[in-house]
Design an enzyme around this catalytic site. Structure first.
Site, PDB file in Angstrom:
ATOM      1  N   THR A 133       0.826  -1.208   0.000  1.00 56.00           N
ATOM      2  CA  THR A 133       0.000   0.000   0.000  1.00 56.00           C
ATOM      3  C   THR A 133       0.860   1.256   0.000  1.00 56.00           C
ATOM      4  OG1 THR A 133      -1.497   1.277   1.398  1.00 56.00           O
ATOM      5  CG2 THR A 133      -0.124  -0.308   2.533  1.00 56.00           C
ATOM      6  N   ASP A 134       0.299   2.351  -0.518  1.00 58.47           N
ATOM      7  CA  ASP A 134       1.023   3.628  -0.475  1.00 58.47           C
ATOM      8  C   ASP A 134       1.178   4.141   0.959  1.00 58.47           C
ATOM      9  OD1 ASP A 134      -1.621   4.397   0.002  1.00 58.47           O
ATOM     10  OD2 ASP A 134      -1.694   5.920  -1.576  1.00 58.47           O
ATOM     11  N   GLU A 135       0.373   3.572   1.895  1.00 57.91           N
ATOM     12  CA  GLU A 135       0.429   4.076   3.277  1.00 57.91           C
ATOM     13  C   GLU A 135       1.767   3.795   3.936  1.00 57.91           C
ATOM     14  OE1 GLU A 135      -2.969   3.613   5.739  1.00 57.91           O
ATOM     15  OE2 GLU A 135      -4.364   3.871   4.076  1.00 57.91           O
ATOM     16  N   TYR A 189      -1.621  -0.428  11.058  1.00 61.16           N
ATOM     17  CA  TYR A 189      -1.853  -1.083   9.759  1.00 61.16           C
ATOM     18  C   TYR A 189      -0.669  -0.862   8.828  1.00 61.16           C
ATOM     19  CZ  TYR A 189      -3.371  -1.421   4.884  1.00 61.16           C
ATOM     20  OH  TYR A 189      -3.425  -1.696   3.535  1.00 61.16           O
ATOM     21  N   LYS A 245       2.141  -3.478   7.223  1.00 62.26           N
ATOM     22  CA  LYS A 245       2.342  -3.698   5.781  1.00 62.26           C
ATOM     23  C   LYS A 245       3.805  -3.402   5.410  1.00 62.26           C
ATOM     24  CE  LYS A 245      -0.387  -4.571   3.027  1.00 62.26           C
ATOM     25  NZ  LYS A 245      -0.888  -5.883   2.550  1.00 62.26           N
TER      26      LYS A 245
HETATM   27  P1  NAD Z   1     -10.270  -6.746   2.488  1.00 63.99           P
HETATM   28  O1  NAD Z   1     -10.232  -6.462   3.940  1.00 63.99           O
HETATM   29  O2  NAD Z   1     -11.501  -6.433   1.709  1.00 63.99           O
HETATM   30  O3  NAD Z   1      -9.954  -8.302   2.228  1.00 63.99           O
HETATM   31  C1  NAD Z   1      -8.964  -8.981   2.937  1.00 63.99           C
HETATM   32  C2  NAD Z   1      -9.198 -10.478   2.708  1.00 63.99           C
HETATM   33  O4  NAD Z   1      -8.160 -11.195   3.377  1.00 63.99           O
HETATM   34  C3  NAD Z   1     -10.522 -10.985   3.274  1.00 63.99           C
HETATM   35  O5  NAD Z   1     -11.156 -11.850   2.356  1.00 63.99           O
HETATM   36  C4  NAD Z   1     -10.109 -11.758   4.521  1.00 63.99           C
HETATM   37  O6  NAD Z   1     -10.989 -12.819   4.867  1.00 63.99           O
HETATM   38  C5  NAD Z   1      -8.744 -12.269   4.106  1.00 63.99           C
HETATM   39  N1  NAD Z   1      -7.871 -12.568   5.255  1.00 63.99           N
HETATM   40  C6  NAD Z   1      -7.644 -11.770   6.338  1.00 63.99           C
HETATM   41  N2  NAD Z   1      -6.790 -12.380   7.174  1.00 63.99           N
HETATM   42  C7  NAD Z   1      -6.450 -13.569   6.584  1.00 63.99           C
HETATM   43  C8  NAD Z   1      -5.585 -14.629   6.950  1.00 63.99           C
HETATM   44  N3  NAD Z   1      -4.911 -14.598   8.112  1.00 63.99           N
HETATM   45  N4  NAD Z   1      -5.462 -15.687   6.129  1.00 63.99           N
HETATM   46  C9  NAD Z   1      -6.157 -15.738   4.950  1.00 63.99           C
HETATM   47  N5  NAD Z   1      -7.000 -14.762   4.563  1.00 63.99           N
HETATM   48  C10 NAD Z   1      -7.140 -13.689   5.377  1.00 63.99           C
HETATM   49  O7  NAD Z   1      -9.005  -6.008   1.869  1.00 63.99           O
HETATM   50  P2  NAD Z   1      -8.795  -5.318   0.446  1.00 63.99           P
HETATM   51  O8  NAD Z   1      -9.228  -3.922   0.526  1.00 63.99           O
HETATM   52  O9  NAD Z   1      -9.318  -6.215  -0.589  1.00 63.99           O
HETATM   53  O10 NAD Z   1      -7.199  -5.317   0.399  1.00 63.99           O
HETATM   54  C11 NAD Z   1      -6.492  -6.431  -0.109  1.00 63.99           C
HETATM   55  C12 NAD Z   1      -5.004  -6.148  -0.020  1.00 63.99           C
HETATM   56  O11 NAD Z   1      -4.700  -4.967  -0.755  1.00 63.99           O
HETATM   57  C13 NAD Z   1      -4.499  -5.906   1.394  1.00 63.99           C
HETATM   58  O12 NAD Z   1      -3.243  -6.519   1.519  1.00 63.99           O
HETATM   59  C14 NAD Z   1      -4.369  -4.388   1.487  1.00 63.99           C
HETATM   60  O13 NAD Z   1      -3.355  -4.041   2.394  1.00 63.99           O
HETATM   61  C15 NAD Z   1      -4.007  -4.039   0.075  1.00 63.99           C
HETATM   62  N6  NAD Z   1      -4.404  -2.702  -0.407  1.00 63.99           N
HETATM   63  C16 NAD Z   1      -5.704  -2.282  -0.283  1.00 63.99           C
HETATM   64  C17 NAD Z   1      -6.067  -1.039  -0.801  1.00 63.99           C
HETATM   65  C18 NAD Z   1      -7.493  -0.534  -0.699  1.00 63.99           C
HETATM   66  O14 NAD Z   1      -7.753   0.620  -1.048  1.00 63.99           O
HETATM   67  N7  NAD Z   1      -8.454  -1.339  -0.282  1.00 63.99           N
HETATM   68  C19 NAD Z   1      -5.111  -0.231  -1.422  1.00 63.99           C
HETATM   69  C20 NAD Z   1      -3.787  -0.687  -1.511  1.00 63.99           C
HETATM   70  C21 NAD Z   1      -3.454  -1.929  -1.003  1.00 63.99           C
HETATM   71  O1  DAU Z   2      -4.046   4.143   0.555  1.00 62.53           O
HETATM   72  C1  DAU Z   2      -4.325   2.782   0.464  1.00 62.53           C
HETATM   73  C2  DAU Z   2      -5.137   2.360   1.664  1.00 62.53           C
HETATM   74  O2  DAU Z   2      -6.438   2.906   1.468  1.00 62.53           O
HETATM   75  C3  DAU Z   2      -5.207   0.854   1.846  1.00 62.53           C
HETATM   76  O3  DAU Z   2      -3.929   0.373   2.129  1.00 62.53           O
HETATM   77  C4  DAU Z   2      -6.163   0.494   2.997  1.00 62.53           C
HETATM   78  O4  DAU Z   2      -6.316  -0.903   3.085  1.00 62.53           O
HETATM   79  C5  DAU Z   2      -7.512   1.116   2.708  1.00 62.53           C
HETATM   80  O5  DAU Z   2      -8.377   0.880   3.795  1.00 62.53           O
HETATM   81  C6  DAU Z   2      -7.364   2.634   2.483  1.00 62.53           C
HETATM   82  O6  DAU Z   2      -6.983   3.302   3.713  1.00 62.53           O
HETATM   83  P1  DAU Z   2      -7.635   4.710   4.147  1.00 62.53           P
HETATM   84  O7  DAU Z   2      -7.473   4.836   5.598  1.00 62.53           O
HETATM   85  O8  DAU Z   2      -7.141   5.814   3.285  1.00 62.53           O
HETATM   86  O9  DAU Z   2      -9.177   4.408   3.724  1.00 62.53           O
HETATM   87  P2  DAU Z   2     -10.565   4.696   4.464  1.00 62.53           P
HETATM   88  O10 DAU Z   2     -11.624   4.365   3.468  1.00 62.53           O
HETATM   89  O11 DAU Z   2     -10.639   4.066   5.801  1.00 62.53           O
HETATM   90  O12 DAU Z   2     -10.526   6.278   4.673  1.00 62.53           O
HETATM   91  C7  DAU Z   2     -10.354   7.155   3.584  1.00 62.53           C
HETATM   92  C8  DAU Z   2     -10.349   8.567   4.143  1.00 62.53           C
HETATM   93  O13 DAU Z   2     -11.659   8.864   4.640  1.00 62.53           O
HETATM   94  C9  DAU Z   2      -9.403   8.764   5.312  1.00 62.53           C
HETATM   95  O14 DAU Z   2      -8.837  10.057   5.240  1.00 62.53           O
HETATM   96  C10 DAU Z   2     -10.317   8.667   6.540  1.00 62.53           C
HETATM   97  C11 DAU Z   2     -11.635   9.217   6.033  1.00 62.53           C
HETATM   98  N1  DAU Z   2     -12.859   8.649   6.673  1.00 62.53           N
HETATM   99  C12 DAU Z   2     -13.004   7.298   6.666  1.00 62.53           C
HETATM  100  C13 DAU Z   2     -14.114   6.714   7.242  1.00 62.53           C
HETATM  101  C14 DAU Z   2     -14.279   5.224   7.278  1.00 62.53           C
HETATM  102  C15 DAU Z   2     -13.831   9.482   7.181  1.00 62.53           C
HETATM  103  O15 DAU Z   2     -13.719  10.725   7.143  1.00 62.53           O
HETATM  104  N2  DAU Z   2     -14.931   8.911   7.751  1.00 62.53           N
HETATM  105  C16 DAU Z   2     -15.114   7.554   7.819  1.00 62.53           C
HETATM  106  O16 DAU Z   2     -16.143   7.093   8.388  1.00 62.53           O
END
Ligand code: NAD
Ligand code: DAU
Length: 347
Positions: free
Chosen positions: A133-135, A161, A165
């Site tokens: 992730t970019d985080e 988190y 990562k």
């Molecule tokens: P998500 O939370 O929707 O899905 C995570 C999945 O992993 C779920 O199906 C869960 O059951 C499974 N899981 C959790 N713990 C596990 C374990 N111990 N063993 C096997 N499976 C397990 O997450 P997402 O948003 O789909 O993100 C997927 C990946 O992409 C993550 O690694 C996250 O860090 C990364 N990522 C997410 C975003 C985003 O914006 N959502 C952006 C950049 C990177």
């Molecule tokens: O940047 C990549 C990341 O993006 C991934 O690695 C993470 O898995 C994914 O969850 C996401 O992280 P963020 O923390 O950026 O996403 P989130 O949707 O939780 O929040 C986006 C922005 O919105 C953040 O600045 C917090 C704000 N927010 C979020 C929630 C849930 C609110 O203001 N209110 C809310 O209720």
């Protein structure tokens, strides 16, 4: 035939990735290993087993479980691994950091170890892609828009988190440097699209607006994220998996920076709901101010760039949630209510 182990394939991005692979890569056999945590949902892959009975198998299990991993590697000749499995929500990592260390650090380490052992150091044509992730880069100043995260920006995570990562990234890189283990790392910005769990900004706000509930905006609402449609992310991962340079990191981003409050008002306007539903609430602890990805490396080396426009896909995404009320009812029926009350009541 190539055999690909996808971990976390029942989550948001993993399920979109599996659908992409099955639809676009007829020579791939997919094993989906997922623990089915609150975020994992086989409803995200409805009909897949029937559509691809010979090219898809689901295994219910944990990446921390060495025995399950060893059995999968013994039963199948695995070529590629894409590790999506993770605890993925920053707010939950503030409540329960250890869970993030277990899955994101120890689970990833376990996966690296089992793959390394069962591949018996014969890594030719094998590939392990760590979805990061970019985080991990931390935060950017908002008054200096030309500064973005590049692959050489130092890692400086702020939340449990992102620290978990970043730890997995460092382990993966160490396996490449030490053992020549065939690692690739992708670091993507915020995704949106179908099947995202409604704890994340966009689906949470859609669900609340539809139900005339308050929309909880953290702090001043001016935090910036770089939004990318999930299918673009999945296509980028596939490009890196197939053609990326081993040992390298690839940033993936939408070149699409938007303030949270602007997303929230866009959703309200699209749904014809009043802005009075917005409620500013106490900020997230350690809240990163701005993320922005410089994705020029993946464009130059692998010819990938986003295909989808946010202005169009946000509407498609809202429409998807409106047409999939049963999916939404299912995912918010269980643990979600408890989580929501814990996170938002009295905030
Ligand atoms: P998500 O939370 O929707 O899905 C995570 C999945 O992993 C779920 O199906 C869960 O059951 C499974 N899981 C959790 N713990 C596990 C374990 N111990 N063993 C096997 N499976 C397990 O997450 P997402 O948003 O789909 O993100 C997927 C990946 O992409 C993550 O690694 C996250 O860090 C990364 N990522 C997410 C975003 C985003 O914006 N959502 C952006 C950049 C990177
Ligand atoms: O940047 C990549 C990341 O993006 C991934 O690695 C993470 O898995 C994914 O969850 C996401 O992280 P963020 O923390 O950026 O996403 P989130 O949707 O939780 O929040 C986006 C922005 O919105 C953040 O600045 C917090 C704000 N927010 C979020 C929630 C849930 C609110 O203001 N209110 C809310 O209720």
């Amino acid at each position: 035939m190539k055999t690909i182990l996808v971990t976390g394939g029942a989550g948001f991005i993993g399920s979109n990735f599996i659908r992409l692979i099955l639809d676009s890569e007829p020579d791939y056999f997919v094993i989906n290993l997922d623990k089915l945590t609150y975020a994992g949902n086989l409803g995200n892959l409805l009909g897949i087993e029937e559509k691809y009975p010979k090219r898809y198998v689901f295994v219910h299990g944990d990446i921390c479980d060495e025995m399950i991993l060893t059995k999968i590697f013994t039963d199948h000749d695995i070529d590629f691994i894409v590790n999506f499995a993770a605890e993925s929500h920053v707010d939950r990592s503030i409540l329960q950091p250890n869970l993030f260390i277990e899955t994101n650090v120890l689970g990833s380490a376990n996966l690296l170890n089992v793959a390394k052992t069962t591949w018996k150091e014969r890594f030719d044509s094998k590939r392990f892609l760590q979805v990061s992730t970019d985080e991990v880069y931390g935060t950017l100043p908002e008054d200096n828009p030309e500064i973005k995260f590049t692959e050489s920006t130092p890692i400086q995570p702020h939340s449990p988190y992102s620290a978990s990562k970043a730890s997995a990234d460092l382990l993966a890189q160490a396996y490449f440097d030490t053992f020549g283990f065939p690692v690739l790392i992708t670091r993507c910005s915020n995704n949106y699209g179908p099947y995202q769990f409604p704890e994340k900004l966009i689906p949470l706000m859609i669900n609340n607006a539809v139900n005339d509930k308050q929309l909880p905006v953290y702090g001043d609402g001016k935090n910036i994220r770089d939004w990318l449609y999930v299918q673009d992310h999945c296509e980028a991962i596939l490009a890196v998996l197939q053609s990326g340079k081993l040992g390298d990191v690839y940033n993936i981003g939408g070149n699409n920076e938007i303030k949270n409050i602007d997303i929230v008002t866009m959703i309200l306007d699209y749904l014809g709901k009043p802005h009075s539903l917005i409620k500013y609430v106490t900020d997230r602890l350690g809240h990163d101010r701005r993320y922005a990805i410089d994705a020029s490396k993946i464009k130059n080396e692998l010819d990938w760039e986003p295909k989808f426009q946010f202005s169009e896909q946000i509407g498609t995404t809202i429409d998807w949630y409106l047409s999939n009320t049963e999916w939404m009812e299912n995912v918010i029926s269980g643990e979600y209510q408890k989580y929501y009350d814990l996170m938002y009541s009295g905030r």
